[in-house]
Every structure is written in C-alpha cells, then in structure tokens.
Design a protein around this motif. Structure first.
Motif, PDB file in Angstrom:
ATOM      1  N   VAL A  29       0.287  -3.194  11.264  1.00 58.01           N
ATOM      2  CA  VAL A  29      -0.596  -4.328  11.578  1.00 58.01           C
ATOM      3  C   VAL A  29      -0.225  -4.918  12.939  1.00 58.01           C
ATOM      4  CG1 VAL A  29      -1.219  -6.683  10.928  1.00 58.01           C
ATOM      5  CG2 VAL A  29      -1.132  -4.895   9.188  1.00 58.01           C
ATOM      6  N   VAL A  30       1.076  -5.103  13.177  1.00 54.86           N
ATOM      7  CA  VAL A  30       1.524  -5.660  14.461  1.00 54.86           C
ATOM      8  C   VAL A  30       1.134  -4.727  15.602  1.00 54.86           C
ATOM      9  CG1 VAL A  30       3.532  -6.302  15.840  1.00 54.86           C
ATOM     10  CG2 VAL A  30       3.422  -6.956  13.437  1.00 54.86           C
ATOM     11  N   GLY A  31       1.372  -3.423  15.426  1.00 51.00           N
ATOM     12  CA  GLY A  31       1.011  -2.458  16.462  1.00 51.00           C
ATOM     13  C   GLY A  31      -0.480  -2.418  16.717  1.00 51.00           C
ATOM     14  N   PHE A  60       0.809  -1.219   0.000  1.00 50.09           N
ATOM     15  CA  PHE A  60       0.000   0.000   0.000  1.00 50.09           C
ATOM     16  C   PHE A  60       0.843   1.271   0.000  1.00 50.09           C
ATOM     17  CE2 PHE A  60      -2.945  -3.012   2.260  1.00 50.09           C
ATOM     18  CZ  PHE A  60      -3.838  -3.153   1.214  1.00 50.09           C
ATOM     19  N   ALA A  61       2.142   1.149  -0.317  1.00 51.54           N
ATOM     20  CA  ALA A  61       3.011   2.321  -0.345  1.00 51.54           C
ATOM     21  C   ALA A  61       2.548   3.311  -1.409  1.00 51.54           C
ATOM     22  CB  ALA A  61       4.461   1.899  -0.595  1.00 51.54           C
ATOM     23  N   TYR A 106      -5.862   7.935  18.043  1.00 58.44           N
ATOM     24  CA  TYR A 106      -5.909   7.577  16.634  1.00 58.44           C
ATOM     25  C   TYR A 106      -5.032   8.506  15.798  1.00 58.44           C
ATOM     26  CZ  TYR A 106      -9.758   4.332  17.462  1.00 58.44           C
ATOM     27  OH  TYR A 106     -10.525   3.281  17.898  1.00 58.44           O
ATOM     28  N   VAL A 107      -5.060   9.797  16.132  1.00 54.49           N
ATOM     29  CA  VAL A 107      -4.238  10.752  15.396  1.00 54.49           C
ATOM     30  C   VAL A 107      -2.758  10.448  15.594  1.00 54.49           C
ATOM     31  CG1 VAL A 107      -3.535  13.150  15.239  1.00 54.49           C
ATOM     32  CG2 VAL A 107      -5.943  12.588  15.402  1.00 54.49           C
ATOM     33  N   SER A 108      -2.340  10.292  16.844  1.00 50.84           N
ATOM     34  CA  SER A 108      -0.926  10.071  17.141  1.00 50.84           C
ATOM     35  C   SER A 108      -0.428   8.740  16.588  1.00 50.84           C
ATOM     36  CB  SER A 108      -0.690  10.128  18.657  1.00 50.84           C
ATOM     37  OG  SER A 108      -1.397   9.090  19.316  1.00 50.84           O
ATOM     38  N   PHE A 109      -1.315   7.748  16.478  1.00 50.99           N
ATOM     39  CA  PHE A 109      -0.913   6.426  15.982  1.00 50.99           C
ATOM     40  C   PHE A 109      -0.893   6.402  14.453  1.00 50.99           C
ATOM     41  CE2 PHE A 109      -2.037   1.920  14.935  1.00 50.99           C
ATOM     42  CZ  PHE A 109      -0.826   1.358  15.335  1.00 50.99           C
ATOM     43  N   PHE A 110      -1.963   6.860  13.829  1.00 54.97           N
ATOM     44  CA  PHE A 110      -2.065   6.799  12.377  1.00 54.97           C
ATOM     45  C   PHE A 110      -1.030   7.657  11.670  1.00 54.97           C
ATOM     46  CE2 PHE A 110      -6.785   5.637  12.809  1.00 54.97           C
ATOM     47  CZ  PHE A 110      -6.510   4.290  12.629  1.00 54.97           C
ATOM     48  N   LEU A 121       2.867   3.941   5.037  1.00 52.06           N
ATOM     49  CA  LEU A 121       4.246   3.598   5.376  1.00 52.06           C
ATOM     50  C   LEU A 121       4.292   2.408   6.338  1.00 52.06           C
ATOM     51  CD1 LEU A 121       5.513   7.242   6.088  1.00 52.06           C
ATOM     52  CD2 LEU A 121       5.740   5.968   3.938  1.00 52.06           C
ATOM     53  N   ASN A 122       5.202   1.472   6.089  1.00 53.22           N
ATOM     54  CA  ASN A 122       5.444   0.352   7.017  1.00 53.22           C
ATOM     55  C   ASN A 122       4.140  -0.336   7.435  1.00 53.22           C
ATOM     56  OD1 ASN A 122       8.269   1.042   7.102  1.00 53.22           O
ATOM     57  ND2 ASN A 122       7.733   2.684   8.514  1.00 53.22           N
TER      58      ASN A 122
END
Length: 211
Positions: free
Chosen positions: A14-16, A2-3, A134-138, A8-9
């Motif tokens: 997904v793991v996080g 999906f780059a 959600y903002v800080s993670f996404f 990104l990454n």
C-alpha cells in the motif's frame, strides 16, 4: 492482511503503491487539465478512461502479455513509438494553441465526453513500460505457492485502483477550484497550458528514448 489469499506484505505494498501513484505522468496531467478546463464531471470521465486503461494493462500483465512484449523487441518498439507519437501530438497541439493564441475546444468546454474518454484511455494503453512495471511490482507481493494467484493479483490491482481514484479525485476537485481563479487570469492560464504542453513533449521524448 490478505495472506490467506496469497498476498505478501500488504501494507508495504500500500505504501509503495501510494508513492507510485503520486509520481506525475501524462495520465495525471491530463486528468488535472480536464478538471481545470471542464469541471468535476468531465474530470471524472478522464479519470475513468485512466482506470479502464490501467485495469486492462494490469490484466494483461497477469495474463503474461508483458513477458511477450519484453521478449519481442519489435512489438515493444511499435507500442513505444505509438505512445510517444500520441504524447507528442497532444503536447504539440497544446503548444500550438498557446503560440497562436487560439482558444481550443478543451479550453472552451465544448470537447465531447467521448473524446475525453478516448484520449485518457489511449494515454493509458500506449505506455508499454506500465505493463512491464506492473509485473515487476506486483510479483514482489504475490505468493507464487498460492492456489490462485489470480485472486492475489485482483486484490493488489483493486487496491492500486482505489488509491489512484482518491488521488485523481483530489486532482479533479483541485482543478475545478483553480478554474475560478484562472478565468480571471488569462495569462496565467496560457502559461499553464504551455507548461503542460512542454511536459507532454518531454514525456514523448522520454518514452521514445527508453530501451
């Protein structure tokens, strides 16, 4: 992966996201309790309320409402205390039914579907920390130089919802399975309701004390 859409990454994300979903909270506890008290069908109704609430919060995060809440202490505190009060009310109601040994509508299986949906939706929407999270993670997984960051956000949000769906399904079917055992173990069921009630009260205190 999906780059080309500005993500990104992806697999790191997904793991996080997987570990984030596994962290216990009032939403997952409510879905589990509904699965135990009402079975698979109403368990999925509770999960649907959570999915809708999370989708709304993720959209608001993308739309910039999170920044408004973060920079407006009064607005943040209003939402925070409303959420804490609702959690306290739910926890207190569970504890009261245990103390007075009354069989609640939830335990008796007579709670209407609309009430279950409403409770789960309110639980999701009255968590101001979620939208900020959600903002800080996404933002860590979105290429700000992408032509359409909305597409990137949609991919990440959909992925999180799918992971949440799988986990909620596990909780619902586990709860339905445990129901057969709890029906013959009334003392254990009462203890479980009491513990969940205490956890809701604890979540309320935690939310009220956040800054």
């Amino acid at each position: 992966m999906f780059a080309e859409f500005g993500v990104l990454n992806f697999w790191t994300y997904v793991v996080g996201a997987f570990f984030i979903v596994l962290v216990p909270g009032p939403n997952t506890l409510f879905v589990l309790k509904t699965g135990i008290g009402h079975g698979v069908k109403k368990g999925y109704l509770a999960a649907t309320g959570v999915f809708i609430g999370d989708a709304v919060l993720m959209f608001l995060a993308w739309a910039g409402v999170a920044a408004l809440i973060q920079t407006t202490p009064v607005l943040f505190n209003i939402v925070r205390y409303l959420g804490a009060f609702y959690l306290l009310w739910l926890g207190g109601k569970m504890l009261w039914s245990v103390i007075t040994r009354q069989k609640s509508a939830h335990e008796g299986g007579s709670e209407p579907a609309s009430a279950i949906m409403k409770r789960s939706l309110v639980l999701s929407l009255t968590n101001p920390k979620a939208i900020l999270f959600y903002v800080s993670f996404f933002v860590q997984f979105i290429d700000v130089r992408a032509q359409n960051t909305g597409t990137s956000f949609l991919i990440l949000a959909t992925t999180l919802e799918l992971i949440s769906f799988m986990y909620m399904s596990f909780l619902i079917f586990s709860g339905a399975f445990v129901t057969r055992y709890l029906k013959t173990k009334k003392k254990l069921a009462t203890l479980g309701n009491g513990l969940i009630g205490l956890l809701f009260v604890g979540f309320a205190a935690r939310l009220a004390s956040l800054h």
